[in-house]
Scaffold this motif. Structure first.
Motif, mmCIF file in Angstrom:
data_model
loop_
_atom_site.group_PDB
_atom_site.id
_atom_site.type_symbol
_atom_site.label_atom_id
_atom_site.label_comp_id
_atom_site.label_asym_id
_atom_site.label_seq_id
_atom_site.Cartn_x
_atom_site.Cartn_y
_atom_site.Cartn_z
ATOM 1 N N HIS A 150 -9.749 0.519 -11.931
ATOM 2 C CA HIS A 150 -8.879 0.100 -11.758
ATOM 3 C C HIS A 150 -7.106 0.586 -10.696
ATOM 4 O O HIS A 150 -7.757 2.146 -11.583
ATOM 5 N N HIS A 151 -6.808 -0.085 -9.628
ATOM 6 C CA HIS A 151 -5.994 1.100 -8.654
ATOM 7 C C HIS A 151 -5.044 -0.173 -9.177
ATOM 8 O O HIS A 151 -4.627 -1.116 -8.629
ATOM 9 N N ALA A 152 -4.155 -0.049 -9.815
ATOM 10 C CA ALA A 152 -2.822 -0.355 -10.369
ATOM 11 C C ALA A 152 -1.838 0.154 -10.092
ATOM 12 O O ALA A 152 -1.238 1.392 -9.863
ATOM 13 N N PRO A 153 -0.854 -0.316 -9.662
ATOM 14 C CA PRO A 153 0.194 0.135 -8.087
ATOM 15 C C PRO A 153 1.418 0.753 -9.710
ATOM 16 O O PRO A 153 1.386 -0.284 -10.945
ATOM 17 N N LEU A 154 2.038 1.093 -9.532
ATOM 18 C CA LEU A 154 3.649 2.391 -10.229
ATOM 19 C C LEU A 154 4.859 0.506 -10.052
ATOM 20 O O LEU A 154 4.822 0.908 -8.910
ATOM 21 N N TYR A 155 4.993 -0.112 -10.751
ATOM 22 C CA TYR A 155 6.634 -0.449 -10.454
ATOM 23 C C TYR A 155 7.501 0.287 -10.828
ATOM 24 O O TYR A 155 6.834 0.187 -12.155
ATOM 25 N N LYS A 184 3.320 8.313 -5.584
ATOM 26 C CA LYS A 184 4.187 7.019 -6.445
ATOM 27 C C LYS A 184 4.064 5.949 -6.914
ATOM 28 O O LYS A 184 4.552 5.207 -7.267
ATOM 29 N N GLY A 185 2.420 6.261 -5.779
ATOM 30 C CA GLY A 185 2.263 4.206 -5.334
ATOM 31 C C GLY A 185 1.519 3.916 -6.875
ATOM 32 O O GLY A 185 1.373 2.172 -6.891
ATOM 33 N N ARG A 232 -4.024 -6.119 -17.784
ATOM 34 C CA ARG A 232 -2.811 -5.612 -17.786
ATOM 35 C C ARG A 232 -2.169 -6.472 -16.764
ATOM 36 O O ARG A 232 -2.211 -7.065 -15.775
ATOM 37 N N ASN A 233 -1.419 -6.134 -17.814
ATOM 38 C CA ASN A 233 0.132 -7.389 -17.267
ATOM 39 C C ASN A 233 0.334 -6.302 -16.256
ATOM 40 O O ASN A 233 1.443 -5.184 -16.285
ATOM 41 N N LEU A 234 0.369 -6.700 -14.772
ATOM 42 C CA LEU A 234 1.210 -5.571 -14.078
ATOM 43 C C LEU A 234 2.858 -5.787 -13.183
ATOM 44 O O LEU A 234 3.189 -5.733 -12.653
#
Length: 147
Positions: free
Chosen positions: A89-94, A131-132, A141-143
């Protein structure tokens, strides 16, 4: 050069050319530079595949390649199944209200080197780190926030 040929073989000639051309056109870069981006993107994904419990962060350039690859959903899903046995998965960093994330990220380039994957240092410079987003090997996963 052998590594790029191997990475190209993992994608197939048609997909490789398509990704290289799309990055070159979208980012207004030379084809050789776009090819290096795709090569390093495949290397990055190999590291993610080999380390399912670790979240690696791509460089900004590699993230461009990953973003383009994942838009080819069938081919990307097939690549992940063949090379990782799961979807990467490509998960953005929040971030909470713009604060920098305190989560430690492993040194992706060092992990690539430890697997014998050549690292194009110009694409992995510290000022070019992304950084993203990060690779996430969990299926769900809870994003809304990272623990």
């Amino acid at each position: 050069r052998r590594q790029a040929d191997y990475h190209r073989s993992l994608l197939g000639d048609a997909l490789w050319r398509n990704l290289v051309n799309r990055i070159a056109n979208k980012s207004a870069v030379e084809g050789e530079y776009a090819e290096r981006i795709i090569d390093q993107t495949v290397g990055f994904l190999r590291v993610c595949a080999a380390n399912p419990s670790v979240s690696f962060t791509p460089s900004a350039a590699v993230d461009l390649g990953w973003d383009e690859f994942i838009l080819h959903t069938r081919e990307y899903a097939d690549f992940c199944a063949r090379n990782a046995g799961r979807f990467i998965h490509h998960a953005p960093l929040y971030r909470d209200r713009g604060n920098e994330s305190t989560q430690e990220n492993p040194d992706t380039a060092a992990a690539m080197l430890s697997m014998g994957i050549w690292v194009d240092n110009t694409l992995w410079s510290s000022n070019g780190s992304c950084k993203g987003s990060k690779c996430e090997s969990h299926d769900c996963r809870n994003l809304t926030a990272w623990p």
